[in-house]
Design an enzyme around this catalytic site. Structure first.
Site, PDB file in Angstrom:
ATOM      1  N   GLU A  83     140.390  52.206   4.636  1.00  0.00           N
ATOM      2  CA  GLU A  83     139.906  53.414   4.853  1.00  0.00           C
ATOM      3  C   GLU A  83     139.491  53.831   6.455  1.00  0.00           C
ATOM      4  O   GLU A  83     139.386  53.301   7.123  1.00  0.00           O
ATOM      5  CB  GLU A  83     138.065  53.192   4.438  1.00  0.00           C
ATOM      6  CG  GLU A  83     137.499  54.558   4.479  1.00  0.00           C
ATOM      7  CD  GLU A  83     136.170  54.520   3.975  1.00  0.00           C
ATOM      8  OE1 GLU A  83     135.696  53.446   3.114  1.00  0.00           O
ATOM      9  OE2 GLU A  83     135.324  55.357   4.218  1.00  0.00           O
ATOM     10  N   LYS A 261     126.813  50.567   0.822  1.00  0.00           N
ATOM     11  CA  LYS A 261     128.452  50.555   0.660  1.00  0.00           C
ATOM     12  C   LYS A 261     128.755  50.889   2.427  1.00  0.00           C
ATOM     13  O   LYS A 261     129.783  50.159   2.473  1.00  0.00           O
ATOM     14  CB  LYS A 261     129.010  51.909  -0.093  1.00  0.00           C
ATOM     15  CG  LYS A 261     130.341  51.745  -0.320  1.00  0.00           C
ATOM     16  CD  LYS A 261     131.170  52.616   0.743  1.00  0.00           C
ATOM     17  CE  LYS A 261     132.582  52.543   0.293  1.00  0.00           C
ATOM     18  NZ  LYS A 261     133.326  53.245   1.517  1.00  0.00           N
ATOM     19  N   ASP A 277     136.460  35.618  -0.002  1.00  0.00           N
ATOM     20  CA  ASP A 277     136.173  36.033  -1.353  1.00  0.00           C
ATOM     21  C   ASP A 277     135.315  37.427  -1.465  1.00  0.00           C
ATOM     22  O   ASP A 277     134.053  37.141  -1.163  1.00  0.00           O
ATOM     23  CB  ASP A 277     135.752  35.080  -2.502  1.00  0.00           C
ATOM     24  CG  ASP A 277     135.650  35.560  -3.856  1.00  0.00           C
ATOM     25  OD1 ASP A 277     135.620  36.850  -4.160  1.00  0.00           O
ATOM     26  OD2 ASP A 277     135.640  34.615  -4.568  1.00  0.00           O
ATOM     27  N   HIS A 375     135.276  61.517  10.312  1.00  0.00           N
ATOM     28  CA  HIS A 375     136.050  60.942   9.296  1.00  0.00           C
ATOM     29  C   HIS A 375     137.272  61.744   8.875  1.00  0.00           C
ATOM     30  O   HIS A 375     138.470  61.171   8.938  1.00  0.00           O
ATOM     31  CB  HIS A 375     135.111  60.830   8.132  1.00  0.00           C
ATOM     32  CG  HIS A 375     135.778  60.180   6.920  1.00  0.00           C
ATOM     33  ND1 HIS A 375     135.839  58.722   7.085  1.00  0.00           N
ATOM     34  CD2 HIS A 375     136.431  60.639   5.760  1.00  0.00           C
ATOM     35  CE1 HIS A 375     136.462  58.346   5.904  1.00  0.00           C
ATOM     36  NE2 HIS A 375     136.755  59.463   5.178  1.00  0.00           N
TER      37      HIS A 375
END
Ligand code: NAD
Length: 422
Positions: A83, A261, A277, A375
């Site tokens: 991202e 998030k 992980d 962004h």
């Protein structure tokens, strides 16, 4: 000599210069430098031994976040993520934090919980009593499974037993608390949980069903704190905006899922870069955020009496520097070297600082101009690539999309056609 991780305009350097910088900073060898240049180093041979049915390898960019000062030590942070804007945002937040001393971190011991489910027990409280009476025997049996871990000062430390109500009646849950030292520990804990099952059946007369680690690692927490100066952030109104944005997330799960998030953008990128992980960390994070029964923010944000912004992050952080894929993936090994962490706890703390930085960057953008401008500017290059641009055309088309404020693939295709004609 320790070097500063502060670097303004790192993004302006060509990739080869960036690699040179990290080589000097992290004392990388010529071979390690070469590995970075020819990333995609996971051979079919290695990949085929890591998972089943291998047919290829999915490359993900490895970026480097700069400016991190953690407990007085400069760190460069490798981040593996697809991202755009995450690495830039982390570096930017770290640059602001270093003016007020950077990040302060702590952690608990590396204790993971292995669960053993016992069903078919008619007298669960009696069973609980009897299991606890055999604590020493059970811990010894668990520790017999991993003499290496025990020799390193780790191993099964405690036993706890809970009787829980379920849809099919009462169940006895035995929990092994295992100090995993520098390993993530799932294999180690699962092996121990399986090994003690038979003894628990003998003690209780019940039947053991599941024997598996819990990813809700409440005994393996990392904590980070930083103060962000109101002047560096852009004024007291921004500080108040961030505190209000945090209050929204803390109160409302719809907002909070995205808020957390944002934290995980930073956390997961370092977890992935170091071969750890990602699913284990994600599962633990969200379960921890919901531990009160109300899903809430992993971070806290307050205004200090001086008017500055104080942020904290506390979350489970079951990461290792041995075991798992940390050793089999050469880039993960290199990422650990760049991070210069000596223990799993040090790594956990660094990752926690990155999560806090990431949250600050997102909240600051959201509470001011919104995240889309920055962004989408960075995303424009992806749009250009998606439209089929290659080489110099990628940056030319991206710049034009930004200038026109039309960061869309249809416009990118038109521009590609126009620019390719001349
Ligand atoms: P591992 O078994 O590869 O390594 C751990 C072992 O390394 C220890 O048992 C110990 O014997 C040895 N060791 C050597 N030096 C050590 C040190 N300094 N500190 C601690 N141990 C040391 O790996 P693991 O960490 O037990 O398991 C991690 C793997 O398990 C990950 O790949 C993860 O994806 C996977 N996994 C996860 C889950 C889950 O999260 N629910 C379940 C199953 C498997």
């Amino acid at each position: 000599m320790s070097r500063s991780s502060e670097f303004t305009g790192f993004y302006k350097l060509p990739v080869t210069e960036r690699v040179k910088f990290v080589k000097d900073f992290g004392n990388l060898t010529d071979q390690e430098e070469e590995l970075l240049h020819h990333s995609g180093p996971l051979s079919f041979e290695v990949a085929d031994r890591m998972i089943e049915n291998v047919i290829g390898i999915l490359p993900v960019p490895l970026g480097l976040a700069t400016n991190f000062l953690i407990n007085g030590r400069d760190r460069l942070i490798p981040m593996a993520i697809e991202e755009p804007s995450v690495v830039a945002a982390a570096s930017n937040a770290a640059r602001i934090a270093r003016t007020t001393g950077g990040f302060n971190t702590t952690s608990t011991e590396s204790i993971m919980i292995g669960q053993i489910q016992v069903v078919g027990v008619s007298d669960p409280q009696n069973a609980r009593f009897e299991i606890l009476k055999s604590t020493e025997k059970l811990l010894n049996l668990a520790n017999d499974q991993d003499p290496l871990l025990v020799s390193l000062g780790g191993g099964a430390r405690e036993l706890q037993v809970r009787v829980i109500d379920t849809a099919v009646g009462k169940m006895v849950i035995v929990e092994l608390l295992v100090d995993c030292r520098d390993a993530m520990g799932a294999n180690a804990v699962n092996t121990m949980a399986e090994a003690v099952a038979q003894m628990i059946e003998q003690i209780t007369g019940g039947r053991v069903l599941l024997r598996i680690i819990s990813n809700l690692a409440v005994r393996r927490l990392a904590r980070a704190k930083a103060v962000f100066s109101k002047d560096q952030l852009g004024g007291e109104a921004i500080v108040e905006g961030i505190v209000d944005a945090y209050a929204f997330a803390a109160a409302d799960p719809f907002r909070c899922a995205t808020h957390n998030k944002g934290i995980m953008n930073g956390v997961t990128a370092v977890v992935l870069a170091t071969g750890n992980d990602t699913r284990a960390i994600e599962a633990g994070a969200h379960a921890y955020a919901a531990r009160s029964g109300h899903y809430t923010s992993l971070t806290t944000w307050e205004k200090s009496k001086e008017g500055n912004l104080v942020g904290t992050l506390e979350m489970p952080m079951a990461v290792g520097i041995v075991g798992g894929a940390t050793a089999s993936n050469p880039i993960a090994k290199l990422a650990l070297k760049i991070l210069a962490v000596r223990t799993a706890r040090e790594l956990a703390e660094v990752i926690c600082a990155v999560g806090l930085a990431q949250n600050l960057a997102a909240l600051r953008a959201l509470a001011s101009e919104g995240i889309q401008r920055g962004h989408m500017r960075l995303h424009a290059r992806n749009i250009a690539i998606g439209a089929g641009a290659t080489g110099d055309l990628i940056d030319r088309i991206a710049a034009q999309l930004v200038a026109e404020r039309k960061i869309r693939v249809d416009r990118a295709k038109e521009l590609l056609y126009e620019f390719s004609k001349v």
